[in-house]
Structure formats: C-alpha cells, structure tokens
Design a protein around this motif. Structure first.
Motif, PDB file in Angstrom:
ATOM      1  N   GLU A  48       0.776  -1.967 -13.062  1.00 54.67           N
ATOM      2  CA  GLU A  48       0.142  -2.018 -11.731  1.00 54.67           C
ATOM      3  C   GLU A  48      -0.386  -3.419 -11.496  1.00 54.67           C
ATOM      4  O   GLU A  48      -0.910  -4.051 -12.407  1.00 54.67           O
ATOM      5  N   TYR A  49      -0.267  -3.897 -10.243  1.00 51.14           N
ATOM      6  CA  TYR A  49      -0.808  -5.230  -9.944  1.00 51.14           C
ATOM      7  C   TYR A  49      -1.251  -5.310  -8.492  1.00 51.14           C
ATOM      8  O   TYR A  49      -0.764  -4.577  -7.628  1.00 51.14           O
ATOM      9  N   GLU A  51       9.099  -9.222 -10.818  1.00 51.04           N
ATOM     10  CA  GLU A  51       8.834  -7.964 -11.524  1.00 51.04           C
ATOM     11  C   GLU A  51       9.915  -7.669 -12.573  1.00 51.04           C
ATOM     12  O   GLU A  51       9.608  -7.237 -13.680  1.00 51.04           O
ATOM     13  N   GLN A  52      11.176  -7.875 -12.190  1.00 49.91           N
ATOM     14  CA  GLN A  52      12.264  -7.559 -13.124  1.00 49.91           C
ATOM     15  C   GLN A  52      12.167  -8.411 -14.387  1.00 49.91           C
ATOM     16  O   GLN A  52      12.409  -7.943 -15.489  1.00 49.91           O
ATOM     17  N   LEU A  78       9.275  -7.039 -16.520  1.00 51.99           N
ATOM     18  CA  LEU A  78       9.640  -5.764 -17.147  1.00 51.99           C
ATOM     19  C   LEU A  78      10.664  -5.998 -18.259  1.00 51.99           C
ATOM     20  O   LEU A  78      10.591  -5.377 -19.327  1.00 51.99           O
ATOM     21  N   SER A 126      10.332   1.938 -17.255  1.00 47.56           N
ATOM     22  CA  SER A 126       9.200   1.189 -16.708  1.00 47.56           C
ATOM     23  C   SER A 126       9.252   1.117 -15.194  1.00 47.56           C
ATOM     24  O   SER A 126      10.329   1.156 -14.605  1.00 47.56           O
ATOM     25  N   ARG A 127       8.079   1.016 -14.591  1.00 50.49           N
ATOM     26  CA  ARG A 127       7.993   0.789 -13.150  1.00 50.49           C
ATOM     27  C   ARG A 127       6.850  -0.160 -12.876  1.00 50.49           C
ATOM     28  O   ARG A 127       5.835  -0.152 -13.578  1.00 50.49           O
ATOM     29  N   ALA A 128       7.038  -0.985 -11.850  1.00 52.21           N
ATOM     30  CA  ALA A 128       5.979  -1.876 -11.375  1.00 52.21           C
ATOM     31  C   ALA A 128       5.460  -1.312 -10.062  1.00 52.21           C
ATOM     32  O   ALA A 128       6.245  -0.906  -9.205  1.00 52.21           O
ATOM     33  N   VAL A 129       4.153  -1.240  -9.941  1.00 55.99           N
ATOM     34  CA  VAL A 129       3.515  -0.678  -8.742  1.00 55.99           C
ATOM     35  C   VAL A 129       2.588  -1.732  -8.135  1.00 55.99           C
ATOM     36  O   VAL A 129       1.622  -2.160  -8.778  1.00 55.99           O
ATOM     37  N   ARG A 130       2.908  -2.162  -6.901  1.00 55.15           N
ATOM     38  CA  ARG A 130       2.078  -3.155  -6.215  1.00 55.15           C
ATOM     39  C   ARG A 130       1.019  -2.441  -5.380  1.00 55.15           C
ATOM     40  O   ARG A 130       1.331  -1.509  -4.646  1.00 55.15           O
ATOM     41  N   HIS A 131      -0.227  -2.876  -5.515  1.00 56.02           N
ATOM     42  CA  HIS A 131      -1.312  -2.266  -4.741  1.00 56.02           C
ATOM     43  C   HIS A 131      -1.773  -3.196  -3.622  1.00 56.02           C
ATOM     44  O   HIS A 131      -2.067  -4.363  -3.862  1.00 56.02           O
TER      45      HIS A 131
END
Lengths: 126, 126, 126
Positions: A7-8, A16-17, A20, A40-45
């Motif tokens: 998360e970021y 991101e790639q 990861l 894996s997953r990246a989650v942008r907040h």
C-alpha cells in the motif's frame, strides 16, 4: 502460497511493477518462499491522513501473508529483505521530505486456509 | 459480524454480485454464520504481479473475518464452501490458462472488536 | 506505528478527511498511541453485498493495526473511541435506514514487523 500487499500514498511516484519484481526476487532468495506461489498487488491510496495530516507525509506499508509456522529466522529474513527493497526504492525521500516505511507479516490459518492453483514450477521450466 | 473480502486480478471477468451472493448463501448454509451479519466486498486489482510476472496468471483470494473462537470444524466448513464457489466460478480457467485460488480465515479480536448495526433478522422477516 | 484502515460502502457520503482527523485525535487521546505514528486510509467500496444484498444497507469497518502486546485496556479504549467517532458520524442513519459499524484491532508481528520513518515528533514541534 504467500500473498503480498504493498500500500502507498499517491504522493509517491514509482514503477510498481519494478518494485514488485524486486520484492519477488528478494523473497524467493530467502529459499523458504517459492517464486511460483507469490501473488502481489500494489494499492494506491488517495484518501489518507498521516499524523497531523501534513500532505508532505507519505507511507509505504507492505503486508506479507505466509503459511503458518515458519521459523522466526525465515520471517525476520523476509521482513528485512522487504524493508531493504523499500529503502532502496524510497529512501532518498528521507533526506528532503517525510516518509514512513513499514513491513508486517501475518500467517494464514493452518489447517483451514486453502490454496488451489496451477501456476507452473518456474525452476523446472528453465 | 463476518466480513468477507474477495480480491481478484483484472484479467478475470465475472459477475461480482453473483459470486458474492453465492458466497453469502454458502456461508449462511454453515448455520454458524448469520446471513444478516455478512458484509462482503470485491476488490479488483490492476497493479499486480504473480510469480515471474506472466500476465496470463490470475488470482482470486478470499479472506473471511469472523468472530474469535469458532470450532475448527466450522472454520473448515466455511473455508471449503468458499473454495467450492471459487472453483465453480473460475475453475474452467485451470484447463487452458493459469489461476491461483485461495481462502484464508482471520478472527476478530475477542472482547475488543465491536459491532453496532441494525440490519434486520432476515429469517424473521419471511 | 499504528495503521488504520476505514472501509465504507459508496452509499455513504461523508468527509473522509474530517473523520480520519477525528479518529487520529481520539487515538492520540488514549496516550498509548503517538499521533506521529498514525497512518490512515479510507477505502470506498463500489462492489459489495450486505446480507441479502438490499442496496439500502451500508457498512463502515475500521481496522486498527498496532504494536503487539499492548494491555487489553488500551485496546478496549482505542476500539471504543473509534466506535464513538463512527457513531457520531454515521449514527443518524440508524434512525431511518440500515447500517453496520464495526471495529477490529490486529497486532503487528512482534520482533518481525519493522518501521523506518522520519515523521517528526509533533508534540515537540509546538
């Protein structure tokens, strides 16, 4: 079996790639985690608040979900390797701005959690 | 009280409402989980990496958050029912592509977690 | 060190920043949680199902991730303060519609979880 969530906050820009991929490579290097099981997953907040809400503050938080019962040394190694990737990627921000990097590990519920997959064994493919 | 989170990679196409409805129906069938307490969300991931990053790979991961202290049989039953729904929905992909299905259960912190709701008792409504 | 995640269904309208600010202020008031360590995000869900899928149903769920080993009184206090903010913010909905509010606390993996940050000590800044 491991699941990774990065998360970021959206005031951080990065590939991101690439991050990861580096995390996968570091985790596979522990030799306790199989590359083929890594998901894996990246989650942008966009809606976040850090401390008193100063918009210059940023965070990256990685949670790793692994099988229950791994030795503590394996977990420490995995956690340190993840933090190393975060520091290499984002650490420059420590010099002229604000940042929080964190890593946590949770364990899947032994005897209850289930996985069913056909992701091939990447070592054998070579 | 239970919360369900279904995460999936955006290379999978399916009817989220239909799958969530089937999961609710299966979980209510355990007779240990009340339909009225079930709160689910589906989360689609666009930034993900599985194993070596092959874009054909896909995952679906369900996490179920339940009250602490349920018997292991209840947890196993719930986990297996969730996996059955995932296999029925996505299993065809195992034949000609790649997929990872996984289920995990976490427990809420007994004596500390709190719920306050007015969702009506659906059994009584009938 | 604490991470807070506030999830909500998109049929609720409110000022996320205002609610996160109030949560930070309440959690800092526990005196066991440092404001400077608080990192929160609000996550809006568009794909969800509550109970039998009635679209009038809504939920707000807060998860707090804190350092392992805090006394149970601190955890109860934190949980109750979070619930109080949720009730103050959303409680009117209990009168003429449906809502589920819930709070859970999870602990970071002691000796394994890591944090590296330079968010300044906000008390000293004053």
């Amino acid at each position: 079996m491991p699941h990774l969530t990065l998360e970021y906050t959206d005031n951080l820009k990065f590939d991101e790639q690439d991050v990861l991929a580096r995390l996968h490579s570091e985790l596979a290097a522990t030799r306790a985690i199989n590359l083929k099981g890594l998901k894996s997953r990246a989650v942008r907040h966009s809606d976040y608040r850090i401390a008193d809400g100063n918009p210059e503050y940023a965070f990256v938080h990685v949670n790793l979900l692994i099988r229950e019962g791994r030795p503590i040394e394996v977990k420490k190694d995995a956690s340190q390797r993840v933090m190393k990737v975060l520091e290499d990627t984002f650490g420059q921000r420590f010099e002229n701005s604000y940042l929080s990097l964190s890593v946590d590990i949770k364990e899947m519920c032994e005897g209850i959690a289930m996985t069913h997959h056909n992701i091939p064994d990447l070592e054998k493919k070579k």
